[in-house]
Motif scaffolding. Structure first.
Motif, short mmCIF file in Angstrom:
data_model
loop_
_atom_site.label_atom_id
_atom_site.label_comp_id
_atom_site.label_asym_id
_atom_site.label_seq_id
_atom_site.Cartn_x
_atom_site.Cartn_y
_atom_site.Cartn_z
N ALA A 1 0.84 -1.21 0.00
CA ALA A 1 0.00 0.00 0.00
C ALA A 1 0.87 1.25 0.00
N SER A 2 2.03 1.17 0.69
CA SER A 2 2.87 2.36 0.77
C SER A 2 3.47 2.70 -0.59
N THR A 3 3.83 1.67 -1.41
CA THR A 3 4.33 1.99 -2.76
C THR A 3 3.23 2.63 -3.60
N MET A 4 1.98 2.12 -3.42
CA MET A 4 0.86 2.72 -4.14
C MET A 4 0.70 4.19 -3.75
N ASN A 5 0.80 4.43 -2.45
CA ASN A 5 0.69 5.83 -1.97
C ASN A 5 1.77 6.71 -2.58
N LYS A 6 3.00 6.17 -2.61
CA LYS A 6 4.11 6.96 -3.15
C LYS A 6 3.89 7.27 -4.63
N MET A 7 3.41 6.26 -5.37
CA MET A 7 3.15 6.48 -6.80
C MET A 7 2.07 7.53 -6.99
N ALA A 8 1.03 7.42 -6.18
CA ALA A 8 -0.07 8.40 -6.29
C ALA A 8 0.43 9.80 -5.98
N GLU A 9 1.29 9.89 -4.97
CA GLU A 9 1.86 11.20 -4.63
C GLU A 9 2.68 11.77 -5.78
N ARG A 10 3.47 10.87 -6.41
CA ARG A 10 4.33 11.34 -7.49
C ARG A 10 3.50 11.85 -8.67
N VAL A 11 2.45 11.09 -9.01
CA VAL A 11 1.59 11.50 -10.12
C VAL A 11 0.93 12.85 -9.80
N ALA A 12 0.46 12.98 -8.54
CA ALA A 12 -0.18 14.24 -8.14
C ALA A 12 0.80 15.40 -8.27
N ARG A 13 2.06 15.14 -7.90
CA ARG A 13 3.07 16.20 -7.98
C ARG A 13 3.35 16.59 -9.44
N GLN A 14 3.42 15.54 -10.30
CA GLN A 14 3.67 15.83 -11.73
C GLN A 14 2.54 16.66 -12.33
N ILE A 15 1.32 16.35 -11.93
CA ILE A 15 0.19 17.12 -12.44
C ILE A 15 0.28 18.56 -11.96
N ARG A 16 0.63 18.73 -10.68
CA ARG A 16 0.78 20.10 -10.17
C ARG A 16 1.86 20.87 -10.93
N ASP A 17 3.00 20.19 -11.21
CA ASP A 17 4.09 20.86 -11.95
C ASP A 17 3.62 21.28 -13.34
N LEU A 18 2.89 20.38 -14.01
CA LEU A 18 2.39 20.70 -15.35
C LEU A 18 1.44 21.90 -15.30
N GLU A 19 0.60 21.92 -14.27
CA GLU A 19 -0.34 23.04 -14.13
C GLU A 19 0.41 24.34 -13.87
N ASP A 20 1.48 24.24 -13.05
CA ASP A 20 2.30 25.43 -12.79
C ASP A 20 2.91 25.95 -14.07
N ASP A 21 3.45 25.03 -14.91
CA ASP A 21 4.06 25.43 -16.19
C ASP A 21 3.04 26.11 -17.09
N ALA A 22 1.85 25.53 -17.16
CA ALA A 22 0.80 26.10 -18.01
C ALA A 22 0.43 27.48 -17.51
N GLU A 23 0.34 27.64 -16.19
CA GLU A 23 0.00 28.93 -15.60
C GLU A 23 1.09 29.96 -15.91
N LYS A 24 2.36 29.53 -15.82
CA LYS A 24 3.48 30.43 -16.13
C LYS A 24 3.42 30.89 -17.58
N ARG A 25 3.09 29.95 -18.48
CA ARG A 25 3.00 30.31 -19.90
C ARG A 25 1.88 31.32 -20.15
N ARG A 26 0.74 31.09 -19.49
CA ARG A 26 -0.38 32.04 -19.64
C ARG A 26 0.02 33.41 -19.14
N GLN A 27 0.70 33.45 -17.98
CA GLN A 27 1.12 34.72 -17.40
C GLN A 27 2.12 35.42 -18.32
N PHE A 28 3.05 34.63 -18.88
CA PHE A 28 4.08 35.20 -19.76
C PHE A 28 3.43 35.87 -20.98
N LEU A 29 2.47 35.16 -21.58
CA LEU A 29 1.79 35.69 -22.76
C LEU A 29 1.04 36.98 -22.42
N ALA A 30 0.37 36.97 -21.26
CA ALA A 30 -0.36 38.17 -20.82
C ALA A 30 0.61 39.34 -20.62
#
Ligand SMILES: Nc1ncnc2c1ncn2[C@@H]1O[C@H](COP(=O)(O)OP(=O)(O)O)[C@@H](O)[C@H]1O
Ligand SMILES: [Mg+2]
Length: 247
Positions: free
Chosen positions: A1-30
């Motif tokens: 279960a702990s490996t599953m938790n770690k994987m889930a955490e990693r995926v959640a973090r990757q999604i957050r990073d992608l969202e941050d990048d997209a937000e930065k690009r939007r801000q840059f364009l603005a």
């Protein structure tokens, strides 16, 4: 279960990073759109005035033409900066390193700021160096970096401040631009390398400063195999340090 938790955490973090990048690009364009709009609107107004004959009187005509020239110059500078930034990010900016005497190069850039410094009430000292220091850099691109660092010291340190450029040789070549000016508060210091970031946001663009200088300088120095860092103490001054590969 702990490996599953770690994987889930990693995926959640990757999604957050992608969202941050997209937000930065939007801000840059603005930010880009916002920065371009000012000079373009001024150019249209001035060209309109000239076309309407509103500015037929010689005095007014001269002022309108002068403003057109200055504003289009600023616009061109901004677009050139954006091209440099894009090429740096794509690693497509041509850099031609060769053996350069940093003391000589720094002296030339310092000299080119002498008039602006005295006008701003800044004491700009001659370059300090124990001897000739050579590094492997693109002379035009390194001049651009130094030009920005000295311009920053002269423009932002505040009247009465002193500015000293020092060139040293060690394992790496090192160029320091130190001022005794107002400094940058820590919360701002963390952000000054972000594109378009300016401590005094109210002055954005009006003086040809769009907050791209440090970002481009950092990109250029890294492209030449070096590093650029900024330290600052509020009320007592700012120091920029560039390290470069020795030649
Ligand atoms: N030597 C300095 N002293 C005080 N503030 C500085 C100094 N250098 C940079 N800054 C601050 O960092 C901001 C970003 O600098 P830069 O990226 O060169 O952009 P720009 O000069 O176009 O504003 C400046 O607007 C200024 O607020
Ligand atoms: Mg600058």
């Amino acid at each position: 279960a702990s490996t599953m938790n770690k994987m889930a955490e990693r995926v959640a973090r990757q999604i957050r990073d992608l969202e941050d990048d997209a937000e930065k690009r939007r801000q840059f364009l603005a930010d880009v759109a916002h920065e371009l709009r000012g000079p373009v609107a001024t150019i249209r107004t001035m060209a309109g005035a000239l076309a309407d004959g509103v500015a037929d009187e010689p005095d007014r005509k001269e002022r309108a033409v002068g403003s057109l020239l200055r504003t289009s110059e600023r616009l061109l500078q901004l677009v050139n900066d954006l091209v440099d930034l894009a090429k740096l990010d794509l690693k497509e900016l041509p850099i031609h390193p060769r053996k350069v005497d940093l003391r000589e190069l720094a002296a030339a850039v310092v000299e080119s700021h002498a008039a602006a410094a005295s006008q701003a009430g800044i004491t700009l000292h001659g370059v300090q160096a124990a001897g000739a220091v050579t590094a492997l850099v693109d002379p035009d691109r390194f001049s651009q970096v130094l030009d920005n660092l000295i311009d920053n010291a002269v423009c932002y340190a505040g009247s009465g401040a002193e500015v000293q450029v020092t060139v040293e040789a060690g394992e790496k070549a090192r160029v320091t631009v130190a001022d005794t000016g107002r400094g940058i508060p820590p919360a701002h210091l963390r952000r000054v390398f972000e594109p378009f970031y300016r401590v005094d946001a109210a002055r954005t663009g009006s003086d040809g400063h769009s907050g791209l200088g440090l970002r481009i300088s950092l990109g250029l120095v890294r492209a030449m195999g070096g590093e650029l860092s900024l330290t600052s103490t509020e009320g007592s001054g700012t120091t920029a340090v560039v390290t470069l590969p020795r030649a």
